[in-house]
Design a protein around this motif. Structure first.
Motif, PDB file in Angstrom:
ATOM      1  N   SER A 147       0.804  -1.108   0.053  1.00 57.68           N
ATOM      2  CA  SER A 147       0.052   0.014  -0.053  1.00 57.68           C
ATOM      3  C   SER A 147       1.115   1.149   0.041  1.00 57.68           C
ATOM      4  N   PRO A 148       0.836   1.889  -1.092  1.00 57.69           N
ATOM      5  CA  PRO A 148      -0.017   1.642  -2.469  1.00 57.69           C
ATOM      6  C   PRO A 148       0.812   0.666  -3.209  1.00 57.69           C
ATOM      7  N   VAL A 149      -0.225   0.204  -4.084  1.00 56.24           N
ATOM      8  CA  VAL A 149       0.162  -1.035  -4.825  1.00 56.24           C
ATOM      9  C   VAL A 149       1.472  -0.727  -5.632  1.00 56.24           C
ATOM     10  N   ILE A 150       2.283  -1.819  -5.750  1.00 54.46           N
ATOM     11  CA  ILE A 150       3.492  -1.815  -6.764  1.00 54.46           C
ATOM     12  C   ILE A 150       3.386  -2.358  -8.075  1.00 54.46           C
ATOM     13  N   PHE A 151       2.637  -3.650  -7.942  1.00 55.16           N
ATOM     14  CA  PHE A 151       2.517  -4.284  -8.892  1.00 55.16           C
ATOM     15  C   PHE A 151       1.076  -4.628  -9.546  1.00 55.16           C
ATOM     16  N   TYR A 152       0.746  -4.135 -10.630  1.00 55.42           N
ATOM     17  CA  TYR A 152      -0.665  -4.289 -11.150  1.00 55.42           C
ATOM     18  C   TYR A 152      -0.684  -5.211 -12.449  1.00 55.42           C
ATOM     19  N   ASP A 153      -1.601  -5.822 -12.548  1.00 56.90           N
ATOM     20  CA  ASP A 153      -1.897  -6.692 -13.728  1.00 56.90           C
ATOM     21  C   ASP A 153      -1.863  -5.706 -15.179  1.00 56.90           C
ATOM     22  N   PHE A 154      -0.979  -6.354 -15.942  1.00 55.57           N
ATOM     23  CA  PHE A 154      -0.355  -5.406 -17.228  1.00 55.57           C
ATOM     24  C   PHE A 154      -1.791  -5.183 -18.092  1.00 55.57           C
ATOM     25  N   ASP A 155      -2.484  -6.339 -18.351  1.00 55.31           N
ATOM     26  CA  ASP A 155      -3.611  -6.221 -19.300  1.00 55.31           C
ATOM     27  C   ASP A 155      -4.554  -5.314 -18.706  1.00 55.31           C
ATOM     28  N   ASP A 156      -4.785  -5.461 -17.648  1.00 52.98           N
ATOM     29  CA  ASP A 156      -6.105  -4.514 -16.653  1.00 52.98           C
ATOM     30  C   ASP A 156      -5.641  -3.083 -16.771  1.00 52.98           C
ATOM     31  N   TYR A 157      -4.240  -2.819 -16.622  1.00 54.88           N
ATOM     32  CA  TYR A 157      -3.810  -1.640 -16.762  1.00 54.88           C
ATOM     33  C   TYR A 157      -3.970  -0.701 -18.371  1.00 54.88           C
ATOM     34  N   VAL A 158      -3.933  -1.437 -19.141  1.00 57.59           N
ATOM     35  CA  VAL A 158      -3.837  -1.235 -20.577  1.00 57.59           C
ATOM     36  C   VAL A 158      -5.362  -0.848 -20.922  1.00 57.59           C
ATOM     37  N   GLN A 159      -6.137  -1.770 -20.528  1.00 53.67           N
ATOM     38  CA  GLN A 159      -7.388  -1.915 -20.821  1.00 53.67           C
ATOM     39  C   GLN A 159      -8.124  -0.637 -20.045  1.00 53.67           C
ATOM     40  N   THR A 160      -7.728  -0.303 -18.864  1.00 48.24           N
ATOM     41  CA  THR A 160      -8.443   0.856 -18.152  1.00 48.24           C
ATOM     42  C   THR A 160      -7.608   2.189 -18.811  1.00 48.24           C
ATOM     43  N   LEU A 161      -6.387   2.180 -19.517  1.00 44.03           N
ATOM     44  CA  LEU A 161      -5.659   3.006 -19.999  1.00 44.03           C
ATOM     45  C   LEU A 161      -6.284   3.688 -21.402  1.00 44.03           C
ATOM     46  N   CYS A 162      -6.813   2.838 -22.332  1.00 42.87           N
ATOM     47  CA  CYS A 162      -7.145   2.928 -23.649  1.00 42.87           C
ATOM     48  C   CYS A 162      -8.508   2.441 -23.850  1.00 42.87           C
ATOM     49  N   ASN A 163      -9.228   1.875 -22.983  1.00 43.27           N
ATOM     50  CA  ASN A 163     -10.617   1.392 -23.435  1.00 43.27           C
ATOM     51  C   ASN A 163     -10.339  -0.046 -24.286  1.00 43.27           C
ATOM     52  N   THR A 164     -11.222  -0.938 -23.688  1.00 39.22           N
ATOM     53  CA  THR A 164     -11.455  -2.097 -24.760  1.00 39.22           C
ATOM     54  C   THR A 164     -12.002  -1.948 -25.927  1.00 39.22           C
ATOM     55  N   SER A 165     -12.645  -0.713 -26.395  1.00 37.11           N
ATOM     56  CA  SER A 165     -13.476  -0.669 -27.523  1.00 37.11           C
ATOM     57  C   SER A 165     -12.764   0.149 -28.743  1.00 37.11           C
ATOM     58  N   THR A 166     -11.435   0.392 -28.400  1.00 35.24           N
ATOM     59  CA  THR A 166     -10.388   1.105 -29.274  1.00 35.24           C
ATOM     60  C   THR A 166      -9.606  -0.053 -30.138  1.00 35.24           C
ATOM     61  N   GLU A 167      -9.456   0.182 -31.352  1.00 33.06           N
ATOM     62  CA  GLU A 167      -8.804  -0.531 -32.281  1.00 33.06           C
ATOM     63  C   GLU A 167      -7.213  -0.848 -31.567  1.00 33.06           C
ATOM     64  N   ILE A 168      -6.564   0.015 -31.108  1.00 35.04           N
ATOM     65  CA  ILE A 168      -5.324  -0.024 -30.661  1.00 35.04           C
ATOM     66  C   ILE A 168      -5.344  -1.099 -29.380  1.00 35.04           C
ATOM     67  N   TYR A 169      -6.417  -1.033 -28.747  1.00 33.03           N
ATOM     68  CA  TYR A 169      -6.497  -1.955 -27.599  1.00 33.03           C
ATOM     69  C   TYR A 169      -6.583  -3.763 -28.094  1.00 33.03           C
ATOM     70  N   ASN A 170      -7.344  -3.604 -29.185  1.00 37.78           N
ATOM     71  CA  ASN A 170      -7.481  -4.963 -29.959  1.00 37.78           C
ATOM     72  C   ASN A 170      -6.230  -5.420 -30.286  1.00 37.78           C
ATOM     73  N   ASP A 171      -5.157  -4.578 -30.996  1.00 38.53           N
ATOM     74  CA  ASP A 171      -3.944  -4.924 -31.498  1.00 38.53           C
ATOM     75  C   ASP A 171      -3.109  -5.283 -30.256  1.00 38.53           C
ATOM     76  N   PHE A 172      -3.403  -4.545 -29.053  1.00 36.48           N
ATOM     77  CA  PHE A 172      -2.529  -4.924 -28.166  1.00 36.48           C
ATOM     78  C   PHE A 172      -2.965  -6.205 -27.567  1.00 36.48           C
ATOM     79  N   LYS A 173      -4.155  -6.517 -27.312  1.00 38.34           N
ATOM     80  CA  LYS A 173      -4.862  -7.885 -26.925  1.00 38.34           C
ATOM     81  C   LYS A 173      -4.220  -8.881 -27.812  1.00 38.34           C
TER      82      LYS A 173
END
Length: 394
Positions: free
Chosen positions: A306-332
């Motif tokens: 506390s605070p967190v040091i290690f976050y799930d990577f995919d969940d971070y990117v999903q939160t950052l750019c939204n799952t509906s975006t084309e770039i997130y689909n490329d990332f996934k």
């Protein structure tokens, strides 16, 4: 918890090498050498002996053909030995190759020498490395305690609770930076088939990226791992195979920990050949999206800090750019190549908070959104530098 401050670190021990070599025979038909590296880790020695015995059980089951098993084991804070596990008439024997006094394994020169010894004793067409100790992801040794803004309690500092592991020992003099490991391997011209971290928090983008030029694959836990470590008795035969079965390695891990006394475990395999491509994509994402710190609370935590040091990577990117975006689909799509195999129990264990439910799991972490005081050196990581520099315009 093993591997402590792998914190871009690999925690290891010792300060000067003295040795005694026994006569050894170079096998001309050796195709593969597996190197178990077990530096001084303060309170894990008895578990290391169990790990070695379990690996010997796997060797007896599988047999040895065109491979050799070399072990570096710290028997105390000032002594270590390198030995080979051989198989004769169905029984394993440990043949001591070299003895060390205060080996400087936390330094580039010292670790380079140890790896050179391994390579000299057991030259092979390919190599793999298993690292057992305490671990703390990418965090550098130099700031593990000194730069904290307040007293910081590590997962290995808790008492009277189930133990876990990390990279190196419990104090800085027995810890090694990840960059030191990478340089030492490179100095010996070694490209590992895999590096398996039997330590806590080592399945980190920042760690994998630092090692991408010295190993094809990284096998590691994104969370703390119970002090028992990897189930080598059942997993060993897949690690020793000429073509390691990474899917079976994950399945073996899950089968063991889902039925263990403490049924908590996470493991993933990273294909390092895709990490440069991933860094280029993340550079584009960071150039187009800004993270709202208020969103961090919604991202899957993979530690008990506390605070967190290690976050799930995919969940971070999903939160950052939204799952509906084309770039997130490329990332996934790319992430599925980066992490071809992964597994986890329903919960992972933390020394500070106990079991935590896993709702989102990609098999690898990032510290990008962390506001922990330990983040002071994060901008100096290779991953951060290469994913935040300005896009080059054609």
């Amino acid at each position: 918890m093993r591997f402590k401050n792998l914190i871009q670190l690999l925690p290891f021990i010792f300060l000067f090498i003295s040795c005694k070599k026994e006569e050894f025979k170079v096998e001309s038909n050796n195709q593969r050498t597996v190197f178990m590296y077990l530096p001084w880790s303060t309170n894990l020695t008895s578990y290391f002996y169990n790990n070695i015995s379990d690996m010997e059980e796997a060797i007896q089951e599988k047999g040895l053909h065109n491979e050799r098993i070399i072990v570096f084991l710290s028997t105390s804070s000032s002594e270590a030995e390198m030995f080979e596990i051989t198989l004769n008439n169905g029984s394993c024997k440990r043949n001591v190759l070299k003895e060390y006094v205060n080996p400087p394994f936390t330094t580039e020169a010292g670790l380079t020498d140890i790896l050179r010894d391994m390579k000299t004793f057991a030259p092979a067409e390919s190599y793999s490395m298993i690292i057992g100790c305490h671990g703390m992801g990418w965090l550098p040794v130099v700031q593990s305690r000194s730069k904290a803004k307040e007293d910081f309690v590590y997962h290995w500092d808790y008492e009277n609770i189930p133990m876990t592991r990390f990279f190196g020992g419990l104090t800085a003099e027995y810890q090694t930076d990840i960059s030191t490991l990478a340089k030492s391997l490179s100095n010996n011209g070694l490209l590992m088939e895999y590096i398996l971290f039997d330590d806590c928090y080592m399945s980190s983008l920042e760690v994998a990226y630092e090692l991408r030029h010295v190993t094809n694959y990284m096998i590691a836990c994104p969370t703390e791992v119970m002090v028992f470590g990897m189930p080598y008795a059942t997993m060993g035969k897949y690690l020793l195979s000429e073509n390691p079965d990474y899917k079976a390695i994950c399945e073996s891990f899950y089968q063991f920990y889902s039925n263990y006394q403490y049924p908590y475990g996470t493991l993933a395999v990273t294909d390092c050949s895709h990490l440069d491509e991933l860094a280029e994509l993340m550079k584009q994402i960071h150039s187009n999206y800004s993270f709202d710190n208020a969103q961090a609370v919604h991202i899957q935590r993979m530690d008990g800090y506390s605070p967190v040091i290690f976050y799930d990577f995919d969940d971070y990117v999903q939160t950052l750019c939204n799952t509906s975006t084309e770039i997130y689909n490329d990332f996934k799509t790319l992430l599925e190549k980066v992490i071809p195999y992964k597994t986890h129990t329903k919960k992972f264990y933390t020394a500070s908070r106990g079991p935590i439910t896993i709702e989102h799991y990609s098999g690898i972490t990032t510290s990008e959104p962390s506001t922990n005081s330990k983040m002071v050196d994060y901008p100096q990581t290779s991953w951060y530098i290469d994913t935040h520099k300005s896009l080059i315009k054609n």
